[in-house]
Structure formats: C-alpha cells, structure tokens
Design an enzyme around this catalytic site. Structure first.
Site, PDB file in Angstrom:
ATOM      1  CD  GLN A 212      -2.767  -1.086   2.633  1.00  0.00           C
ATOM      2  OE1 GLN A 212      -2.393  -1.954   3.428  1.00  0.00           O
ATOM      3  NE2 GLN A 212      -3.226   0.016   2.971  1.00  0.00           N
ATOM      4  CD  GLU A 247      -1.061   2.741   6.671  1.00  0.00           C
ATOM      5  OE1 GLU A 247      -2.164   2.136   6.906  1.00  0.00           O
ATOM      6  OE2 GLU A 247      -0.699   3.571   7.321  1.00  0.00           O
ATOM      7  NE  ARG A 325      -7.960   6.752  11.816  1.00  0.00           N
ATOM      8  CZ  ARG A 325      -8.799   7.637  11.131  1.00  0.00           C
ATOM      9  NH1 ARG A 325     -10.013   7.588  11.364  1.00  0.00           N
ATOM     10  NH2 ARG A 325      -8.155   8.767  10.460  1.00  0.00           N
ATOM     11  CB  ALA A 526      -6.264   7.475   6.310  1.00  0.00           C
ATOM     12  CD  GLU A 728      -9.703   2.932   7.138  1.00  0.00           C
ATOM     13  OE1 GLU A 728      -9.682   4.036   6.774  1.00  0.00           O
ATOM     14  OE2 GLU A 728      -8.797   2.445   7.994  1.00  0.00           O
TER      15      GLU A 728
HETATM   16  N1  MTE Z   1     -11.270  -3.225  -0.416  1.00  0.00           N
HETATM   17  C1  MTE Z   1     -10.452  -4.196  -0.816  1.00  0.00           C
HETATM   18  N2  MTE Z   1     -11.192  -4.996  -1.814  1.00  0.00           N
HETATM   19  N3  MTE Z   1      -9.357  -4.631  -0.508  1.00  0.00           N
HETATM   20  C2  MTE Z   1      -8.605  -4.171   0.571  1.00  0.00           C
HETATM   21  O1  MTE Z   1      -7.475  -4.236   0.796  1.00  0.00           O
HETATM   22  N4  MTE Z   1      -8.523  -2.004   2.255  1.00  0.00           N
HETATM   23  C3  MTE Z   1      -9.331  -1.071   2.793  1.00  0.00           C
HETATM   24  C4  MTE Z   1     -10.246  -0.576   2.008  1.00  0.00           C
HETATM   25  N5  MTE Z   1     -11.104  -1.384   1.417  1.00  0.00           N
HETATM   26  C5  MTE Z   1      -9.187  -2.907   1.112  1.00  0.00           C
HETATM   27  C6  MTE Z   1     -10.682  -2.418   0.695  1.00  0.00           C
HETATM   28  C7  MTE Z   1      -8.800  -0.240   3.703  1.00  0.00           C
HETATM   29  S1  MTE Z   1      -7.951  -0.630   5.097  1.00  0.00           S
HETATM   30  C8  MTE Z   1      -8.432   1.186   3.391  1.00  0.00           C
HETATM   31  S2  MTE Z   1      -7.815   2.213   4.279  1.00  0.00           S
HETATM   32  C9  MTE Z   1      -9.261   1.288   1.917  1.00  0.00           C
HETATM   33  O2  MTE Z   1      -9.514   0.438   1.162  1.00  0.00           O
HETATM   34  C10 MTE Z   1      -7.893   2.015   1.137  1.00  0.00           C
HETATM   35  O3  MTE Z   1      -8.608   2.466  -0.032  1.00  0.00           O
HETATM   36  P1  MTE Z   1      -9.174   3.915  -0.304  1.00  0.00           P
HETATM   37  O4  MTE Z   1      -8.405   4.992   0.605  1.00  0.00           O
HETATM   38  O5  MTE Z   1      -9.123   4.209  -1.715  1.00  0.00           O
HETATM   39  O6  MTE Z   1     -10.597   3.690   0.023  1.00  0.00           O
HETATM   40  N1  HPA Z   2      -5.070   5.858   9.196  1.00  0.00           N
HETATM   41  C1  HPA Z   2      -4.227   5.096   8.325  1.00  0.00           C
HETATM   42  N2  HPA Z   2      -3.106   4.897   8.259  1.00  0.00           N
HETATM   43  C2  HPA Z   2      -2.270   6.098   8.974  1.00  0.00           C
HETATM   44  C3  HPA Z   2      -3.141   6.999   9.618  1.00  0.00           C
HETATM   45  C4  HPA Z   2      -4.291   7.126   9.758  1.00  0.00           C
HETATM   46  O1  HPA Z   2      -4.875   7.714  10.513  1.00  0.00           O
HETATM   47  N3  HPA Z   2      -2.098   7.711  10.396  1.00  0.00           N
HETATM   48  C5  HPA Z   2      -1.057   7.223   9.810  1.00  0.00           C
HETATM   49  N4  HPA Z   2      -1.191   6.096   8.912  1.00  0.00           N
HETATM   50 MO1  MOS Z   3      -6.418   1.037   6.027  1.00  0.00          MO
HETATM   51  S1  MOS Z   3      -6.371   0.093   7.700  1.00  0.00           S
HETATM   52  O1  MOS Z   3      -5.909   2.744   6.457  1.00  0.00           O
HETATM   53  O2  MOS Z   3      -5.068   0.502   5.291  1.00  0.00           O
END
Ligand code: MTE
Ligand code: HPA
Ligand code: MOS
Length: 776
Positions: A212, A247, A325, A526, A728
């Site tokens: 990520q 991450e 958080r 996030a 999330e």
């Molecule tokens: N959806 C899928 N299919 N696979 C993933 O790994 N990760 C989640 C969410 N949805 C994830 C997912 C997490 S932890 C986050 S932070 C967000 O997707 C990140 O992507 P975005 O910021 O584009 O929503």
């Molecule tokens: N969310 C996800 N990842 C992060 C954050 C957060 O708030 N802060 C630092 N890494």
């Molecule tokens: Mo999502 S736990 O912020 O990668």
C-alpha cells in the site's frame, strides 16, 4: 440538503462520474487474468528466497550454524543481519525498533533471523529448516495484562481529557463499571506478502511488490542498500487485498529480495507461505477496554472514563496513530461531556501489530457501544433509546472530546430513515414475542451507528500527487500515488479524469503506481485514496485542459467562454474538433500535453501534544440494524437479517461503493464473531491457517442483506464531486451484530446485568456467557 451547484453542467453528455461502472479489472479478476506479483512472467535468471525464523518468543542468540542450510542442493547464498550494507531497520516512523533480520535479540516466534537464496522456492524453503540456532531464553511478555503490570510499552501512554470526569462520575445518579476485550484479526488478504527485486545498472533496483506504500518501500530498500532513494523504483499494479496489512509490512520482504538481488546481480523473488505470513506479519491490535460511566435515569451519559490497553507486539510500527484513532473514536456518534481516555500501548513478545481497516476506530467504538448497551440494560430501556438520547446534536452538544466541532452530522435523519426501512421497532416486539416461547433458539436485534473521521491523523500525510499525459491520438495515460488493493481506486480516478475531459472512460489508461512517476506519496490508507488522488488527478487534468482551451481560442479566434468539452469533442463557437484531433493539433502547435497535479487536504490542523484541533476534514456516517439467532445449546449463531444505510456523499461509483459497504461489513462481522487468534503459552500462534482461523465465506453473509447508499448524501466539504470515503467505515457497522448477539444472550439470562461477551463471539464465548449466567 446542502446548498450545492450541480456537479455536472447540463449540456454535458458523458456521465463518467456517479455511474455504476464495473471495476477496471473485474473481468480479469474473474477470469484469472489479472496479474499479481507472482503472476508476472519470470525474468530470466530469477532466484528465489525464503526466511528462517525464530521458534522462541524472547532470547539472545548464543550460537548459529547455517552450514547445513548453505550446503543444501540449489542454495546460492545466505543473508544475515551482518550482511546488510545499509540500515537493518523497517520502523516506519524512525523509531529504530524493528530489524529486517534479527542481529542478536529475538523478540517473537516467527521473527526472521536469516534468509536463504536458492534456484527454486522449494529449495530455499526446505533448506531453511536445517539451521542450528541456540538461544539464551529470556522471560516473555505475551499478553496485555502482563505488559500492563510490567509497564512494558512501545511508546508512552497518552491521555485525552475534557471537563472533569472524576466529579461528573461522583455526582452522577447512576454509575457502572465494566470491561470488554476485543480480539485481533488477521488480514487474510488472498494474495500474501510477495516481492520481486530486479537489479539494474549502477546499483539501481526495481522492486515489484504488493504494498500500500510504494514510497516507504522505496525509502527502506534504499536505506538497506545504503543508496539514495533515486536508485530505487517501486512499482505496484495491484494487490490481492491488503486491508492495512501492507501499509508498513510489505517492506521487510522487499528489502530481503533487494539485498539478495544486489549482491548476486540477479532478479530475486520472495513469496511467503500462508502459515509464515500469518506468524510473521502483524494483525489488528487486540484491546482491553475498561470503562466507568455515570448517567441519569434516561441513560444520558454525564461522565465517562475509558482505559485502553492494546497489544502492540515488539515494536511501535503504526501503533501510536492506531491507538490515537481508537481514542478519537471512543465517542463514536455520542456526545460525552466530561471524559478522560487513557491509552496504554503495550509491548509484548508477539509479532508487531499494524494497520487494519478502521485503524483502531473499530476497537474504540466497541467500547462506547458496549457502555450504551450496559446502561440500557441496567435501566431496562431499548438500547436504541439510549443511543438516540446520547447522539451528537446539530447545533449544540456537537464538540468532540478532542475539540473538533461536528458540522456535518446527518445521523439523526439517516437513522430515522433506517428505522423505517428496517421496521426496527416492530421487529423488536416480534423478537420479544418469539423469545418468550423459544428456550433454545433466541433472537436479538441491534442498531448501531458509525461516525468515522476522514483524514490521516498524522497531518503531513494528507497530500497526494498525480501525473496525466495525453498522447497525440487523444488517448490518456493516468498515474497517481494511490495503490489498488481491490477497493476500486483506479476506476474512480479514471472516471474523474474522463469526466474532466468529457471523453469515454476507455480512453483513459489506468497504470501501475510507480515511485518514478509520482514521488513521495503517503500510503493508500485512512480511506482517503479517492479523496486525495482524485483531487490531484483532476488538478493535473485541469492544467492540460486550460492549455488546450487557450490553444483552441487562438486557433478558432473565440473567447474561452465559448469553448466546451462535450462528448469526445470540443466545441469552440461554430467550430467543432474531436478530442483526438485536438490532441494532435496541440502537439503540432507545441503545447505540452502532460501535467502533474497536487493536492493537500485543506482545513485540518491538529496538535498531537494536546490531542486537540481538527484532525479530520469531515466524517463518514452510516448505521446498521442486525438481527441474529443464537442456539443456546451449541452457542452457534446466524445473522438472519441486516439493513444498512450508508452516507457516501454523492457516490462517484455506486457499484464500487456497494461492494465496499458489503465487504467491509462482512469483514467486520468476521472480526467480531468467528476470527479467533490463539497464541499458546510459548508465544506460538496456533491459528495460522484457514483450517484453524475462520474468516467469513459466502455462507456467512447475512441471509437477508439490505444495503442502501443514502440518496440524500452530499459531502458538505469540497471533496471530489462531493463524494465521501467508503473504504473503512462500513466495517464498524458490524458492531450491531455483536450487540445483537449479546442482547440475545441477555434475553436468555434475564436480570439487569449485561453479559460481558468479548470479541469474537465464538460458540465457545457465547456458551461461556450463557453458563456464567447459570452459575449465578
Ligand atoms: N477493499 C478491498 N477490496 N481490499 C482491501 O485491501 N482495504 C481497505 C479498504 N477497502 C481494502 C478494501 C482499507 S484498510 C482502506 S484504508 C481502504 O480500502 C483504502 O483505499 P481507499 O482509500 O481508496 O478507500
Ligand atoms: N489511518 C491510516 N493510516 C495511517 C493513519 C491513519 O489515520 N495515520 C498514519 N497512518
Ligand atoms: Mo487502511 S487500515 O487505513 O490501510
């Protein structure tokens, strides 16, 4: 509801945003044609490596003989800590508290001590077992309670305080104390940790990985090689799921591959086996949450104290911001006037825990939702009534414990609508009637809301970059700093760019994230991926568009107000030119058709010292009603019906968003019901495969699953097309399942004390609660 200009001018024909468009790789996913790192055609001379890990939880290495490993057929080389030319560190926050390979001090079972390079993966993996390592064992701290007693912390405790919780508690007419333990969760991404490192000229290194955070992998690989960042390029086309588990924790494997590639001059691949992935990579933090709450006769909370203790494992990793958080979400959707939250970040001899969808938010919310259930139970009220009386107001009771004024609260309207569509009140009566005649199968129902803060709480991470090119034939190349993990980020950003130019979506090529194209990006995390990269990509597109408009004005001698991008062409007064033709004309006219875009999230300011300010640009909201059945003889449960209403603002792509809401909810239900991590008293994870670790499968989704995107949703803030984050927050709606199970147990037990069901609510946990009631 909010005063908005329409996002799309009425004359525009092409609708790339707000449309249900399939994921750009959907058919490839289904047909097996999407290339993950392990599917990339093997470069010639590829070698494979594997890790040798610790089998004790804590101790010093007194003797290590790897000669038998080295002599194994096919083995090429061995790597230990002392062979690393640069830094032996993977700490994402410069704490220097976690090595790539153990030097001397072993800190958990599964910690990598050495790596083997061989002609085949099986040779490398097989050879690793012939290591002879002796240790001087040290006492190990394995759980939260022991760490708390020993004051063993990875970073200092944090405290967040508003008003005077002590005297509010003392004055309150009613008071209740309790605790709830929330278990960890393995990410169980279908694609495990994997990297290929390809050496180039002059010490350069190309790393293809499943991360990520390509920028962080780039930095850490460069540091381990002792080279500058510009020597390393990291590329990520897609991940087969990440969920926070990539991450920070993809770097270690990429570094090992790169170090081998550097010394041999040959490409090197590493791919962890599922069992090793589960033992050697971090998970969601388990939390011990204690509360002390004071409330009035209606259940209104007057004062509250929370103590969080979370198991971080051996190093800080992201535990600081995760624990923060959790504190920021201890209020969930409720106004808690006088409050103190204490947070202890426990250091244990277990794998370093890390980001997981929700990033501490879910654990914080379980705390307050349990408090509300317990208060309601004591007072003999419907927990929903206690929820509603404590909700944040619109114009008053609207300041969070960290001092942020909530301006976008939509939960009251949203819940009204959900109550209606789910028929909650009626069904609650029906369930009571059913239960009164059913000694073995008992039902429960619960509504829980979620309010989730959007932005990285580490303010400087809220920045994004993009790169857009238009080629002479009018086709568009799109790149940005965000990564695709299945969440649909790439298609959404492509929609934004296609919309900007008013061209067909298939004219925009989604390309792999690459640190050479867009530098210094934060992790895609996030839930802010679309918010930030969408704005950056639009900024890049707008730069080029502006140049094109200027060019057209000159070419056709028209004013810029007469130029419009419509339906794959450009109208300029009476003139019309196709987008492709314009691209070529502009090129002939020596106009740059390439631009970068940048975005920084506005309005946020947050002081980590005092834990106050505005850490979030806005909040995402949703609510769910879950109905469950438990079997009081076996402890098993079924989720019979779930109704969700979620505010995704103005959805950029309702098809993708629905997938995120459904998937997030089911993943949350897995965390809270079936996914149980068990370590033995030696610190060995015993549940390290799907045979012992139960993630939800299609048979576990709710029997009736009514998911709806709230049609009144708009982002009050100026986000990309007024959309809202969705990645999330839906996970946290699954707290309603856990609450409903607890209600079902409570109904069976009777009395005014709520059962202390922890998470996950396995059959064993449910039976234990039922039989604890028997003994009393
Ligand atoms: N959806 C899928 N299919 N696979 C993933 O790994 N990760 C989640 C969410 N949805 C994830 C997912 C997490 S932890 C986050 S932070 C967000 O997707 C990140 O992507 P975005 O910021 O584009 O929503
Ligand atoms: N969310 C996800 N990842 C992060 C954050 C957060 O708030 N802060 C630092 N890494
Ligand atoms: Mo999502 S736990 O912020 O990668």
């Amino acid at each position: 509801m909010f005063d908005l200009k329409p996002a799309v001018a009425p004359t525009q024909k092409i609708r790339n945003v707000f449309a249900e468009i399939a994921h750009d790789s959907a058919s490839k996913h289904v047909l097996g044609n999407a290339n993950y790192v392990d599917d990339i055609p093997q470069p010639s001379k590829l070698l494979h490596c594997y890790i040798g890990t610790s089998d004790i939880a804590h101790g010093r290495i007194t003797f290590m003989d790897l000669s038998k490993v080295r002599q194994h057929p096919g083995v090429v080389k061995i790597l230990t800590a002392k062979d690393i030319p640069g830094s032996n560190q993977i700490s994402p926050i410069h704490m220097n508290d976690e090595p790539v390979l153990v030097d001397d001090l072993v800190q958990f079972v599964g910690q990598p001590i050495f790596a083997v390079l061989a002609e085949s993966r099986s040779a490398a993996r097989y050879a690793a077992q012939f290591a002879k390592i002796k240790y001087q064992e040290l006492p190990a701290i394995l759980d939260i309670e022991t760490a708390l007693a020993a004051q063993s912390f990875v970073i200092d405790p944090q405290f967040l305080n508003r008003g005077d919780s002590q005297s509010a508690l003392a004055k309150a007419p009613n008071r209740l104390q309790g605790e709830v333990y929330t278990g960890g969760q393995d990410h169980f991404y279908l694609e495990g940790q994997v990297s290929i490192a390809v050496p180039g000229e002059d010490g350069d290194m190309l790393v293809l990985t499943s991360s990520q955070h390509p920028t962080e992998v780039q930095e850490l690989v460069a540091q381990s090689l002792g080279r500058p960042a510009n020597a390393v390029t990291v590329e990520v086309r897609r991940m087969g799921g990440a969920f926070g588990g990539k991450e920070t924790q993809a770097a270690q494997w990429a570094i090992i591959a790169a170090l081998f590639a550097d010394t041999t001059g040959r490409p090197v691949k590493i791919r962890l086996d599922r069992d090793d992935d589960m033992c050697s990579t971090g998970k969601r933090h388990d939390f011990l949450i204690r509360y002390d709450v004071g409330y009035d006769a209606d259940g209104r909370i007057l004062g509250i104290e929370f103590t969080h203790a979370l198991r971080c494992g051996i190093s800080a990793d992201l535990s600081g911001p995760i624990a923060d958080r959790a504190m920021f979400h201890s209020d969930n959707a409720y106004y808690l006037p006088d409050i103190t939250i204490s947070s202890y970040r426990c250091k244990t001899n277990t794998v370093s825990n890390t980001a997981f969808r929700g990033f501490g938010g879910p654990q914080g919310m379980v705390g307050i939702e349990r408090v509300i259930d317990a208060v309601a139970h004591q007072l003999g009220l419907d927990p929903l009534a206690v929820r509603r009386i404590n909700m944040y107001g619109k114009d008053e009771r609207n300041i969070t414990p960290y001092g942020m004024k909530i301006k976008d609260n939509v939960l009251n309207e949203l819940i009204d609508e959900l109550l209606e569509s789910s028929n909650y009140l009626r069904r609650r009566e029906q369930i009571a009637a059913f239960n009164s005649n059913s000694p073995i199968i008992r039902k429960g129902i619960a509504l829980t809301p979620a309010k989730f803060g959007i932005s990285f709480t580490t303010t400087f991470l809220n920045q994004a970059g993009a790169l857009v090119h238009i080629y002479k034939d009018g086709s568009v190349h799109l790149n940005h700093g965000g990564t695709e993990m299945g969440q649909g980020l790439m298609i959404k950003i492509a929609q934004v760019v296609a919309e900007e130019f008013q061209i067909d979506l298939d004219q925009v090529k989604v390309t792999a994230t690459n640190t050479g194209k867009v530098p210094n990006a934060p992790a895609t995390a996030a839930s802010a991926g679309t918010d930030m990269n969408g704005m950056a990509a639009r900024a890049a597109a707008r730069k080029i568009k502006k140049r094109l408009v200027k060019f057209v004005c000159k070419k056709f001698a028209v004013d810029k107000t007469d130029v419009r991008f419509v339906d794959n062409h450009i109208e300029a007064g009476k003139h019309e030119i196709s987008f492709a033709n314009l691209a070529e004309q502009a090129w002939l006219g020596r106009i740059s058709l390439s631009a970068t875009g940048f975005y920084r999230t506005p309005k946020i300011n947050y002081d980590p010292q005092t834990m106050s300010g505005r850490p979030f640009l806005y909040f995402a909201y949703g609510a769910a009603v879950s109905e469950v059945e438990i079997d009081c003889l076996t402890g098993e449960h079924r989720i019979t019906r779930v109704d969700i209403l979620y505010d995704v603002g103005q959805s950029l792509n309702p098809a993708i968003d629905m997938g995120q809401i459904e998937g997030g909810f089911v993943q949350g239900a897995g965390w809270l019901t079936t996914e149980e991590l068990c370590w033995d008293d030696k610190g060995q994870l015993r549940t390290h495969a799907p045979s012992t670790y139960k993630i939800p499968t299609c048979g576990d989704i709710p029997e009736i699953f009514n998911v709806k995107i709230w049609d009144k949703g708009r982002n009050r803030e100026n986000t990309i097309h007024r959309s809202k984050a969705v990645g999330e927050p839906p996970l946290m709606l699954a707290i309603s399942v856990h609450s409903a199970i607890n209600q079902a147990i409570a109904g069976k037990l009777g009395g005014d004390q709520l059962p202390s069901l922890n998470t996950p609510a396995t059959p064993e946990a449910i039976l234990n609660c039922l039989s604890a009631g028997d003994k009393e």
